[in-house]
Design an enzyme around this catalytic site. Structure first.
Site, PDB file in Angstrom:
ATOM      1  CG  ASP A  47       8.746  -1.327   1.229  1.00 33.80           C
ATOM      2  OD1 ASP A  47       8.401  -0.200   0.826  1.00 33.80           O
ATOM      3  OD2 ASP A  47       8.053  -2.014   2.009  1.00 33.80           O
ATOM      4  CB  SER A  48       8.887   2.119  -3.536  1.00 31.82           C
ATOM      5  OG  SER A  48      10.046   2.870  -3.241  1.00 31.82           O
ATOM      6  CG  ASP A  86      10.973   1.387   3.669  1.00 34.90           C
ATOM      7  OD1 ASP A  86      10.655   1.916   4.754  1.00 34.90           O
ATOM      8  OD2 ASP A  86      10.388   1.620   2.596  1.00 34.90           O
ATOM      9  CE  LYS A 114       9.523   4.780   4.651  1.00 31.92           C
ATOM     10  NZ  LYS A 114       8.478   3.739   4.444  1.00 31.92           N
ATOM     11  CD  GLU A 116       4.416   0.283   4.684  1.00 32.90           C
ATOM     12  OE1 GLU A 116       3.343  -0.353   4.775  1.00 32.90           O
ATOM     13  OE2 GLU A 116       5.015   0.463   3.602  1.00 32.90           O
ATOM     14  CD  GLU A 183       2.559   5.858   0.471  1.00 31.12           C
ATOM     15  OE1 GLU A 183       3.404   5.361   1.231  1.00 31.12           O
ATOM     16  OE2 GLU A 183       2.484   5.581  -0.745  1.00 31.12           O
TER      17      GLU A 183
HETATM   18  O1  KIV Z   1       9.042   2.607  -0.087  1.00 29.91           O
HETATM   19  C1  KIV Z   1       8.984   3.815  -0.309  1.00 29.91           C
HETATM   20  O2  KIV Z   1       9.492   4.313  -1.313  1.00 29.91           O
HETATM   21  C2  KIV Z   1       8.275   4.656   0.632  1.00 29.91           C
HETATM   22  C3  KIV Z   1       7.985   6.049   0.206  1.00 29.91           C
HETATM   23  C4  KIV Z   1       6.925   6.058  -0.816  1.00 29.91           C
HETATM   24  C5  KIV Z   1       7.674   6.932   1.335  1.00 29.91           C
HETATM   25  O3  KIV Z   1       7.925   4.220   1.683  1.00 29.91           O
END
Ligand code: KIV
Length: 255
Positions: A47-48, A86, A114, A116, A183
């Site tokens: 989600d970056s 994500d 993934k 958090e 992280e």
């Molecule tokens: O969203 C993302 O890119 C991430 C990485 C920084 C691990 O969660």
């Protein structure tokens, strides 16, 4: 190198303890293809993307529709790398919502998801894993909570953070995660977690002793020059090269 072999979550799990699990983010078809040709075994549609592709100030505004759109683009590259998607902020508030949104990412072409958090999302992790969807955990500094936390702070310095991180990592492992991103965890705590749990840890800004490392690809190759995390040494000056190429082309037009 993956040498044409499709990478599975089971394969990623076997990289425990070998210190060479490389992972990068990807958000679109060409970068997924390029990165896959390098043999990197895990690609995360993170989600970056909200920050380095969509221009949001942080990841909190990324929606499920945006994640699905980018996962689809990456999946069209048919990577040998395991493609992880994500779950964005507020998309896994209950076990039912977590499973339904994880299924959307899988339908779009992700092969794992993934999210958090630790013990506070355990029911969601159990439901995702129970539904047959491979799951990657994410502990330490949680970017989706940047607004509540008032910034991106290193985790593990305080005793209670240290204890909580260890307990969270163990709980996620028991709940069925096949890897955990750590992280901005202090390097000694990241090393301790890595030694204690049976699944690979993938560090980002958490020191050298994790089982693997992940970076935001734009940071590594210099395509988002306006902010580079302190722990990244870009390998390319792509932004400067793009500007130089365009300026050269404009000068050519004047001749
Ligand atoms: O969203 C993302 O890119 C991430 C990485 C920084 C691990 O969660």
């Amino acid at each position: 190198m993956t040498s044409g072999t499709k990478i599975t979550s089971e394969h990623i799990r076997t990289l425990k303890g070998r210190g060479r699990l490389a992972a990068l983010t990807a958000y679109d078809y060409p970068m997924t293809r390029l990165l896959d040709e390098t043999g990197v075994p895990l690609l995360l549609v993170g989600d970056s993307l909200g920050m380095v592709v969509l221009g949001y100030p942080d990841t909190t505004r990324v929606t499920m529709d945006e994640m699905v759109h980018h996962v689809r683009a990456c999946a069209r590259a048919k990577p040998n790398a395991l493609l992880v998607g994500d779950l964005p902020y507020h998309s896994y508030e209950t076990p039912e919502q977590a499973v339904s949104n994880a299924q959307r990412l899988i339908a779009a072409g992700a092969e794992a998801v993934k999210a958090e958090g630790g013990q506070e999302i355990l029911a969601q992790v159990q439901a995702i894993h129970g539904g047959g969807i491979p799951f990657v955990g994410h502990l330490g500094m949680l970017p989706q909570h940047v607004l509540e936390e008032g910034g991106y702070h290193i985790k593990g310095r305080k005793d209670e953070e240290h204890a909580r991180l260890l307990a969270d990592a163990e709980a996620l492992t028991t709940a069925g995660a096949f890897a955990i991103v750590l992280e901005l965890v202090t390097p000694p705590v990241a090393a301790e977690i890595t030694n204690k749990i049976s699944i690979p840890t993938i560090g980002i800004g958490s020191g050298p002793d994790c089982d693997g490392q992940i970076l935001v690809t734009h940071d590594l190759v210099g395509t988002f020059p306006w902010f580079t995390p302190r722990f990244v040494k870009p390998k390319l000056q792509t932004a400067a090269n793009i500007k130089a190429a365009v300026q050269e082309w404009m000068r050519d037009l004047e001749k």
